[in-house]
Write a protein that holds these residues in place. Structure first.
Motif, mmCIF file in Angstrom:
data_model
loop_
_atom_site.group_PDB
_atom_site.id
_atom_site.type_symbol
_atom_site.label_atom_id
_atom_site.label_comp_id
_atom_site.label_asym_id
_atom_site.label_seq_id
_atom_site.Cartn_x
_atom_site.Cartn_y
_atom_site.Cartn_z
ATOM 1 N N ILE A 16 39.200 5.680 0.543
ATOM 2 C CA ILE A 16 38.539 6.650 1.420
ATOM 3 C C ILE A 16 37.511 5.931 2.299
ATOM 4 O O ILE A 16 37.378 6.234 3.493
ATOM 5 N N ILE A 17 36.820 4.942 1.710
ATOM 6 C CA ILE A 17 35.875 4.140 2.514
ATOM 7 C C ILE A 17 36.651 3.433 3.630
ATOM 8 O O ILE A 17 36.218 3.416 4.788
ATOM 9 N N ALA A 18 37.813 2.861 3.283
ATOM 10 C CA ALA A 18 38.584 2.088 4.278
ATOM 11 C C ALA A 18 38.980 2.963 5.465
ATOM 12 O O ALA A 18 38.791 2.576 6.630
ATOM 13 N N VAL A 19 39.506 4.162 5.180
ATOM 14 C CA VAL A 19 39.919 5.044 6.289
ATOM 15 C C VAL A 19 38.680 5.511 7.067
ATOM 16 O O VAL A 19 38.665 5.516 8.299
ATOM 17 N N SER A 20 37.634 5.888 6.329
ATOM 18 C CA SER A 20 36.411 6.391 6.990
ATOM 19 C C SER A 20 35.847 5.337 7.939
ATOM 20 O O SER A 20 35.531 5.627 9.099
ATOM 21 N N LEU A 21 35.725 4.099 7.457
ATOM 22 C CA LEU A 21 35.131 3.044 8.307
ATOM 23 C C LEU A 21 36.040 2.689 9.475
ATOM 24 O O LEU A 21 35.559 2.321 10.555
ATOM 25 N N SER A 22 37.364 2.845 9.275
ATOM 26 C CA SER A 22 38.288 2.531 10.386
ATOM 27 C C SER A 22 38.092 3.500 11.555
ATOM 28 O O SER A 22 38.498 3.224 12.675
ATOM 29 N N LYS A 23 37.490 4.665 11.279
ATOM 30 C CA LYS A 23 37.297 5.684 12.317
ATOM 31 C C LYS A 23 35.918 5.596 12.971
ATOM 32 O O LYS A 23 35.582 6.399 13.836
ATOM 33 N N LEU A 24 35.080 4.650 12.523
ATOM 34 C CA LEU A 24 33.664 4.672 12.920
ATOM 35 C C LEU A 24 33.283 3.814 14.130
ATOM 36 O O LEU A 24 32.133 3.814 14.541
ATOM 37 N N ASP A 25 34.193 3.048 14.670
ATOM 38 C CA ASP A 25 33.870 2.177 15.820
ATOM 39 C C ASP A 25 32.729 1.206 15.498
ATOM 40 O O ASP A 25 31.805 1.020 16.311
ATOM 41 N N LEU A 26 32.768 0.606 14.301
ATOM 42 C CA LEU A 26 31.751 -0.402 13.969
ATOM 43 C C LEU A 26 31.909 -1.593 14.911
ATOM 44 O O LEU A 26 33.029 -1.960 15.260
ATOM 45 N N ALA A 27 30.795 -2.171 15.319
ATOM 46 C CA ALA A 27 30.845 -3.349 16.203
ATOM 47 C C ALA A 27 29.728 -4.297 15.782
ATOM 48 O O ALA A 27 28.743 -3.863 15.161
ATOM 49 N N ASP A 28 29.873 -5.576 16.116
ATOM 50 C CA ASP A 28 28.827 -6.559 15.787
ATOM 51 C C ASP A 28 27.480 -6.040 16.293
ATOM 52 O O ASP A 28 27.384 -5.568 17.431
ATOM 53 N N GLY A 29 26.457 -6.139 15.459
ATOM 54 C CA GLY A 29 25.100 -5.768 15.858
ATOM 55 C C GLY A 29 24.831 -4.273 15.872
ATOM 56 O O GLY A 29 23.767 -3.843 16.320
ATOM 57 N N CYS A 30 25.785 -3.463 15.386
ATOM 58 C CA CYS A 30 25.577 -2.003 15.481
ATOM 59 C C CYS A 30 24.538 -1.509 14.473
ATOM 60 O O CYS A 30 24.244 -2.165 13.479
ATOM 61 N N ARG A 31 23.989 -0.321 14.793
ATOM 62 C CA ARG A 31 23.022 0.331 13.892
ATOM 63 C C ARG A 31 23.769 1.412 13.126
ATOM 64 O O ARG A 31 24.162 2.433 13.690
ATOM 65 N N PHE A 32 23.977 1.157 11.834
ATOM 66 C CA PHE A 32 24.819 1.983 10.970
ATOM 67 C C PHE A 32 23.956 2.819 10.025
ATOM 68 O O PHE A 32 23.066 2.274 9.362
ATOM 69 N N PHE A 33 24.241 4.130 9.957
ATOM 70 C CA PHE A 33 23.484 5.028 9.076
ATOM 71 C C PHE A 33 24.404 5.558 7.980
ATOM 72 O O PHE A 33 25.489 6.060 8.277
ATOM 73 N N ASP A 34 23.962 5.422 6.736
ATOM 74 C CA ASP A 34 24.713 5.885 5.561
ATOM 75 C C ASP A 34 23.940 7.085 5.010
ATOM 76 O O ASP A 34 22.945 6.928 4.301
ATOM 77 N N ILE A 35 24.397 8.283 5.377
ATOM 78 C CA ILE A 35 23.636 9.519 5.118
ATOM 79 C C ILE A 35 24.141 10.163 3.830
ATOM 80 O O ILE A 35 25.277 10.635 3.772
#
Ligand SMILES: C[S@@+](CC[C@H](N)C(=O)[O-])C[C@H]1O[C@@H](n2cnc3c(N)ncnc32)[C@H](O)[C@@H]1O
Length: 184
Positions: A16-35
């Motif tokens: 579930i983490i793998a699919v969720s993160l694949s949808k998040l548009d993570l990029a180098d240097g991004c500001r990621f919030f784990d709510i």
């Protein structure tokens, strides 16, 4: 191998983490919030996917905050801030800064959380839910805020031994709801 400490409700299953993160548009240097970070497992996986990620992990339960801090230390997550409290209150604070990607694992006060994410112009939002009522509420709220992109229903079955052979046991189905800013 480093073992992840658990807390009730977590960790989110790796698939579930793998699919969720694949949808998040993570990029180098991004500001990621784990709510609703629980164990911090989603942040730990996100930090393996891109370079120089800046993590902000939030949970209302002290127990979860303590486990997240221990897991971040064990997995050498250095560029992280961990906040204890209601996420909509914390997200509103000036010092949390801008938000690129937000993973929502805990859905208490979700309407307000989504409003604050929209106000802060979070670019990409991925939410996990188990209850259909939550999913309907989130889709409607995301549509109202012009964020809704898609919703997925994921069922994973995992192999398990049975008298020397193999069967599959289903895990609880999970809904993943995806929102993006600037839809129109
Ligand atoms: C299902 S668990 C998250 C599991 C987590 N993704 C992991 O991998 O360990 C949900 C968490 O969200 C937290 N939570 C729910 N709503 C919240 C809110 N509005 N603000 C802060 N924390 C919240 C709960 O305390 C709980 O720890």
């Amino acid at each position: 191998m480093t073992e992840l400490l658990h807390v009730s409700g977590g960790p989110t299953k790796p698939e579930i983490i793998a699919v969720s993160l694949s949808k998040l548009d993570l990029a180098d240097g991004c500001r990621f919030f784990d709510i609703g970070c629980g164990t911090g497992a989603v942040s730990i996986e996100a930090s393996k996917m891109v370079r120089d990620i800046s993590i902000c992990a939030i949970d209302a339960r002290e127990e979860a905050i303590s486990v997240t801090k221990k897991n971040f230390e064990a997995f050498k997550i250095n560029n992280a801030q961990v906040f204890s409290g209601e996420s909509s209150d914390i997200l509103e604070k000036q010092e949390v800064g801008s938000i690129d990607c937000a993973f929502i694992g805990g859905t208490k006060n979700i309407s307000r959380v989504l409003e604050v994410l929209a106000e802060k112009k979070a670019k990409s939002i991925v939410l996990n839910a188990v209850r259909i009522e939550t999913v309907v509420n989130v889709i409607n709220k995301m549509k109202e805020l012009d964020l809704f992109e898609e919703a997925l229903h994921i069922i994973v079955s995992r192999s398990a031994p049975i008298t020397g052979e193999t069967m599959f046991k289903p895990e609880n189905p999970i809904y993943i709801v995806v929102g993006k800013s600037g839809k129109n």
